[in-house]
Design an enzyme around this catalytic site. Structure first.
Site, PDB file in Angstrom:
ATOM      1  N   SER A  13      40.538  38.304  38.845  1.00  0.00           N
ATOM      2  CA  SER A  13      41.050  37.113  37.702  1.00  0.00           C
ATOM      3  C   SER A  13      42.847  36.395  37.550  1.00  0.00           C
ATOM      4  O   SER A  13      43.174  35.903  36.717  1.00  0.00           O
ATOM      5  CB  SER A  13      41.173  38.145  36.041  1.00  0.00           C
ATOM      6  OG  SER A  13      42.474  39.549  36.443  1.00  0.00           O
ATOM      7  N   TYR A  44      39.773  39.452  32.707  1.00  0.00           N
ATOM      8  CA  TYR A  44      38.398  39.353  33.039  1.00  0.00           C
ATOM      9  C   TYR A  44      37.923  40.816  32.031  1.00  0.00           C
ATOM     10  O   TYR A  44      36.661  41.212  31.117  1.00  0.00           O
ATOM     11  CB  TYR A  44      37.658  40.094  34.350  1.00  0.00           C
ATOM     12  CG  TYR A  44      37.844  38.104  34.941  1.00  0.00           C
ATOM     13  CD1 TYR A  44      38.723  37.478  34.713  1.00  0.00           C
ATOM     14  CD2 TYR A  44      37.831  38.043  36.475  1.00  0.00           C
ATOM     15  CE1 TYR A  44      38.093  36.044  35.393  1.00  0.00           C
ATOM     16  CE2 TYR A  44      37.250  37.234  37.004  1.00  0.00           C
ATOM     17  CZ  TYR A  44      37.845  36.161  36.219  1.00  0.00           C
ATOM     18  OH  TYR A  44      37.512  35.252  37.622  1.00  0.00           O
ATOM     19  N   GLY A  45      38.562  42.296  31.599  1.00  0.00           N
ATOM     20  CA  GLY A  45      38.309  42.555  30.477  1.00  0.00           C
ATOM     21  C   GLY A  45      37.849  42.952  30.009  1.00  0.00           C
ATOM     22  O   GLY A  45      37.284  43.572  29.561  1.00  0.00           O
ATOM     23  N   ASN A  76      38.123  45.141  40.031  1.00  0.00           N
ATOM     24  CA  ASN A  76      37.129  45.687  39.642  1.00  0.00           C
ATOM     25  C   ASN A  76      36.151  45.958  38.609  1.00  0.00           C
ATOM     26  O   ASN A  76      34.517  45.899  38.455  1.00  0.00           O
ATOM     27  CB  ASN A  76      37.799  47.662  38.846  1.00  0.00           C
ATOM     28  CG  ASN A  76      38.458  48.310  39.628  1.00  0.00           C
ATOM     29  OD1 ASN A  76      37.479  48.992  40.881  1.00  0.00           O
ATOM     30  ND2 ASN A  76      39.731  47.693  40.675  1.00  0.00           N
ATOM     31  N   THR A  77      36.685  45.369  37.347  1.00  0.00           N
ATOM     32  CA  THR A  77      35.491  44.293  35.585  1.00  0.00           C
ATOM     33  C   THR A  77      34.907  43.419  36.689  1.00  0.00           C
ATOM     34  O   THR A  77      33.548  43.692  37.024  1.00  0.00           O
ATOM     35  CB  THR A  77      36.553  43.802  35.070  1.00  0.00           C
ATOM     36  OG1 THR A  77      37.608  44.811  35.206  1.00  0.00           O
ATOM     37  CG2 THR A  77      36.339  43.015  33.997  1.00  0.00           C
ATOM     38  N   GLU A 154      50.559  41.159  33.744  1.00  0.00           N
ATOM     39  CA  GLU A 154      50.394  39.471  34.258  1.00  0.00           C
ATOM     40  C   GLU A 154      52.108  38.658  33.847  1.00  0.00           C
ATOM     41  O   GLU A 154      51.896  38.155  33.754  1.00  0.00           O
ATOM     42  CB  GLU A 154      48.892  38.917  33.672  1.00  0.00           C
ATOM     43  CG  GLU A 154      48.026  38.949  34.571  1.00  0.00           C
ATOM     44  CD  GLU A 154      47.998  38.555  35.641  1.00  0.00           C
ATOM     45  OE1 GLU A 154      48.867  37.201  35.547  1.00  0.00           O
ATOM     46  OE2 GLU A 154      47.525  38.850  36.184  1.00  0.00           O
ATOM     47  N   THR A 187      42.667  47.139  40.087  1.00  0.00           N
ATOM     48  CA  THR A 187      43.685  46.288  41.261  1.00  0.00           C
ATOM     49  C   THR A 187      44.939  45.841  40.318  1.00  0.00           C
ATOM     50  O   THR A 187      46.012  45.793  40.911  1.00  0.00           O
ATOM     51  CB  THR A 187      42.991  45.294  41.903  1.00  0.00           C
ATOM     52  OG1 THR A 187      42.700  43.955  40.872  1.00  0.00           O
ATOM     53  CG2 THR A 187      41.844  45.577  42.572  1.00  0.00           C
TER      54      THR A 187
END
Ligand code: DGL
Length: 268
Positions: A13, A44-45, A76-77, A154, A187
């Site tokens: 993401s 994304y999570g 991972n998501t 981020e 990640t």
């Protein structure tokens, strides 16, 4: 010897998947790598399976248009929610990061309790719980969602008071649980690993999927005869939004000079 110059496609993401790219580059320095950070849609999570699957399929299509020989879902998501859909719709082999992370945790942990830190969606999917149960039924696993970690990383907040406050908030229940191993089930989290370790007291084993995923990529390419045997690998990076910002922050993860990041808004 057979030589396959096609690149390995890696996506996430945003910045987190660069922790996987770094390990893949270290283990397979001859391979060309194409990275896609979906900065237009991060995080994304907190999104649904349908949305994350749609994003992932679009990115996989883009990577296939670049003729990649392997796709690594360095998120991972997306691995938890969209791995089977991406596998179904792409010709290239696809690797996710959950199974390598679970394998690493079970191998390194000597029968103690395991805590999984992840996004809301990864926790909800129970992907790690299921994967660990396949490898070792006896391990006690507890999951903790840490939704603020991704936005904080981020934003480039990689140390200081605010970061400590957020880590302390999410790790408070772990102090009671006393896990032997903690899986960094996103990640992005290895980027703040040293602070997580410090706040946990320094003794807990921290596991992430990067090394194991890189090893699985090498094994798969070797078995299929797809390795690139000569020359130095090139890294090409794309972001779906704000490439200059992405480049500035990427340095915190991959080091070196600011990488060139191309903008690709192909599916916004
Ligand atoms: N790096 C992604 C993961 O491993 C981050 C998810 C997000 O964007 O929330 O889950």
């Amino acid at each position: 010897m057979k030589q396959d110059d096609r690149a390995i496609g890696i996506f996430d993401s945003g910045l987190g998947g660069l922790t996987i790219l770094k390990e893949v580059h270290a283990l397979l320095p001859r391979e060309n790598l194409i990275y896609f950070g979906d900065t237009a849609h991060v995080p994304y999570g907190s999104k649904s399976k349908e949305t994350v699957t749609e994003y992932s399929l679009n990115i996989a299509r883009f990577l296939e248009s670049k003729k990649v020989k392997l796709i690594i879902i360095a998120c991972n998501t997306a691995s938890a929610l969209a791995l089977s859909a991406v596998k179904k719709h792409t010709k290239a082999p696809v690797l996710g990061v959950i199974s390598p992370g679970a394998k690493c945790a079970v191998n390194k942990n000597k029968g103690g309790k395991v805590a999984v830190l992840g996004t809301e969606a990864t926790v909800k999917s129970k992907a790690y719980v299921k994967e660990i149960a396949k490898l070792d039924k006896k391990t006690e696993v507890k999951q903790y969602a840490c939704p603020l970690f991704v936005p904080v990383i981020e934003e480039g907040i990689l140390n200081g008071e605010l970061l400590d406050l957020v880590i302390n908030k999410y790790l408070a229940p772990l102090k009671k649980m006393k896990p032997a191993a903690v899986i960094l089930g996103c990640t992005h989290y290895p980027v703040i690993k040293k602070h997580i370790s410090r706040i946990l007291g320094g003794k807990t084993l921290l596991v992430d999927s990067a090394e194991e995923t890189a090893k699985e990529a090498k094994k798969l390419l070797t078995e299929k005869g797809l390795l690139k045997q000569n020359g130095k690998g090139k890294i090409e990076i794309y972001a779906s939004d704000s490439p200059a910002r992405f480049s500035k922050l990427a340095v915190n993860i991959i080091g070196g000079k600011k990488p060139k990041v191309k903008e690709n808004r192909f599916y916004i």
